[in-house]
Design an enzyme around this catalytic site. Structure first.
Site, PDB file in Angstrom:
ATOM      1  N   GLY A  71       0.833  -1.196   0.000  1.00  0.00           N
ATOM      2  CA  GLY A  71       0.000   0.000   0.000  1.00  0.00           C
ATOM      3  C   GLY A  71       0.876   1.257   0.000  1.00  0.00           C
ATOM      4  N   THR A  72       1.977   1.193   0.721  1.00  0.00           N
ATOM      5  CA  THR A  72       2.909   2.326   0.766  1.00  0.00           C
ATOM      6  C   THR A  72       3.396   2.664  -0.640  1.00  0.00           C
ATOM      7  OG1 THR A  72       3.631   1.702   2.984  1.00  0.00           O
ATOM      8  CG2 THR A  72       5.144   3.088   1.703  1.00  0.00           C
ATOM      9  N   ASN A 151      -6.596   5.140   9.672  1.00  0.00           N
ATOM     10  CA  ASN A 151      -6.021   3.955  10.309  1.00  0.00           C
ATOM     11  C   ASN A 151      -5.933   4.066  11.833  1.00  0.00           C
ATOM     12  OD1 ASN A 151      -4.070   5.867   9.022  1.00  0.00           O
ATOM     13  ND2 ASN A 151      -2.641   4.824  10.390  1.00  0.00           N
ATOM     14  N   CYS A 327       2.505   1.026  12.069  1.00  0.00           N
ATOM     15  CA  CYS A 327       3.650   1.487  11.287  1.00  0.00           C
ATOM     16  C   CYS A 327       4.447   2.487  12.105  1.00  0.00           C
ATOM     17  CB  CYS A 327       3.175   2.148  10.007  1.00  0.00           C
ATOM     18  SG  CYS A 327       1.855   1.251   9.214  1.00  0.00           S
TER      19      CYS A 327
HETATM   20  N1  PLP Z   1      -2.294   3.448   4.190  1.00  0.00           N
HETATM   21  C1  PLP Z   1      -2.985   3.136   5.300  1.00  0.00           C
HETATM   22  C2  PLP Z   1      -4.220   3.918   5.636  1.00  0.00           C
HETATM   23  C3  PLP Z   1      -2.562   2.101   6.122  1.00  0.00           C
HETATM   24  O1  PLP Z   1      -3.245   1.814   7.239  1.00  0.00           O
HETATM   25  C4  PLP Z   1      -1.383   1.383   5.771  1.00  0.00           C
HETATM   26  C5  PLP Z   1      -0.863   0.316   6.650  1.00  0.00           C
HETATM   27  O2  PLP Z   1      -1.008   0.347   7.849  1.00  0.00           O
HETATM   28  C6  PLP Z   1      -0.724   1.744   4.582  1.00  0.00           C
HETATM   29  C7  PLP Z   1      -1.202   2.784   3.820  1.00  0.00           C
HETATM   30  C8  PLP Z   1       0.524   1.031   4.150  1.00  0.00           C
HETATM   31  O3  PLP Z   1       0.217  -0.215   3.576  1.00  0.00           O
HETATM   32  P1  PLP Z   1       1.371  -1.320   3.507  1.00  0.00           P
HETATM   33  O4  PLP Z   1       1.527  -1.872   4.890  1.00  0.00           O
HETATM   34  O5  PLP Z   1       0.836  -2.350   2.536  1.00  0.00           O
HETATM   35  O6  PLP Z   1       2.588  -0.658   2.993  1.00  0.00           O
END
Ligand code: PLP
Length: 396
Positions: A71-72, A151, A327
């Protein structure tokens, strides 16, 4: 009872049906999806079927989905792709002050490259209002990035209304739907967004696979250069087994998401009512109803400074919850930027506990939690200051 996992916003357990699909694929299908032979074609077929599954879940076309490594990475690709002026200065951005670091830190990087970034704040309920966005837009704004569900608080944003504001001003609109996917219905057509980020591990799929929806006609710059995979935007041999898992997880979410959500709302409400009754200084943070089905963010008046101790004591008692975003564990104990943006003072911004329920949680677990929490809260430093009394403390 074994351990209780209430941290599904950080990551979800792999659904056994997803694990089965991935294991079978990885054992049998080792070709490179770019190869022309039968082994390669079999891998390509599986990747394309998964793309169709992810697209279906958000009402997109398959050719509007680019698989990424997370997602990042999807957030970074969306923000890095904005048009630059002939001198290479990226276009200006409006982003939420409550975005995930994947967006916030990318915005700070764009600022270092010369872009102007305006961060818009939510109201005390955690919602970014369309008027706030409208007031922040400038003629030079190239892109708006506002998440679909937060989140930390679990609060849902009015994405369709926000996207309409950007559309009227002819500005591209990106939404980070990593927390929203599979938990609430997503329809990229009715939301009318240009770019939307996803991640497999929040929907009972594998870690290390994400996707970016790119509306047809929107042009982005590549995030990885190489062999030209993923329409040249994200070169590298596809993580085919992970993508297959993502596709299976998306199919399950499409079939069962609504039932899961209804059950999670019931569990969430039971848990909230139980906690508010058993722990008198507990209060809900964020909008009472406009929230993800299984997501609660709680504060404990007078014990805000103890949030990390509470989390560790709950861990000792067999319960996994989180303070803010997983995170951010390296910043544990620091004030939450999300709560500060909502107007919480420095003390109260330090003190939230996030409880996020998921597909594999049961009513028994919720009942046990409601018994365990008051004991654990009682074992911490006694209340020193005040009870929840200020008017912006929800559920107090
Ligand atoms: N965006 C949101 C709202 C998230 O909650 C997260 C992960 O906690 C991410 C992006 C990042 O996703 P990834 O862990 O797949 O990099």
């Amino acid at each position: 009872m074994g351990r209780i996992y209430f941290d599904n916003a950080a990551s979800t357990p792999l659904d056994p049906r997803v694990a089965e699909a991935m294991t079978r694929f990885a054992a049998e299908c080792y070709g490179n999806p770019s190869s022309l032979h039968a082994e390669g074609r079999a891998a390509r077929l599986a990747v394309e079927e998964a793309r169709a599954s992810v697209a279906r879940l958000i009402n997109a076309a398959s050719d509007e989905i680019i698989f990424t490594g997370s997602g990042t990475e999807a957030d970074n690709l969306a923000l890095a792709g904005i048009p630059a002026d002939p001198g290479g200065k990226p276009g200006d951005v409006v982003a939420g002050a409550i975005e995930h670091p994947a967006v916030l830190e990318k915005c700070r990087h764009l600022e270092r490259l010369g872009a102007e970034v305006v961060f818009v704040r939510p109201d005390a309920d955690g919602i970014i209002q369309p008027e706030t966005l409208a007031a922040a837009l400038r003629p030079e704004t190239s892109l708006v990035s506002l998440m679909a569900a937060n989140n930390v608080t679990g609060v849902l944003q009015p994405v369709a209304e926000l996207a309409a504001v950007a559309r009227r001003r002819r500005v591209l609109f990106h939404t980070d739907a990593v927390q929203a996917m599979g938990r609430i219905p997503i329809d990229v057509r009715s939301w009318d967004v240009d770019l939307l980020s996803l991640s497999a591990h929040k929907i009972y799929g594998p870690k290390g696979v994400g996707a970016l929806y790119i509306r047809r006609g929107v042009r982005l710059a590549p995030c990885l250069y190489g062999g030209g995979q993923e329409r040249g935007l994200r070169s590298s041999t596809e993580n085919a087994a992970g993508i297959v898992g993502f596709g299976r997880a998306a199919d399950i979410a499409a079939a069962e998401g609504a039932t899961d959500a209804a059950r999670l709302v019931r569990l969430r409400e039971t848990l909230l009512a139980g906690v508010l009754e058993a722990v008198p200084n507990a209060y809900l943070i964020g909008h009472r109803e406009k929230r993800l089905p299984g997501h609660l963010c709680l504060g404990f008046a007078g014990q805000e400074g103890e949030a990390i101790k509470l989390l560790l004591a709950l861990d000792d008692a067999g319960v996994a919850v989180s303070s803010g975003s997983a995170c951010n564990s390296s910043h544990a104990g620091e004030p939450s930027g999300v709560l500060a943006a909502m107007g919480f003072d420095a003390l109260r911004s330090r003190g939230s506990v996030r409880i996020s329920l998921g597909r594999f949680n049961s009513e028994d677990e919720v009942r046990s939690f409601v018994e365990i929490l008051p004991r654990v809260c009682g074992s911490l430093r006694p209340l020193v200051s005040r009870r929840a009394s200020s008017p912006d403390l929800k559920g107090a």
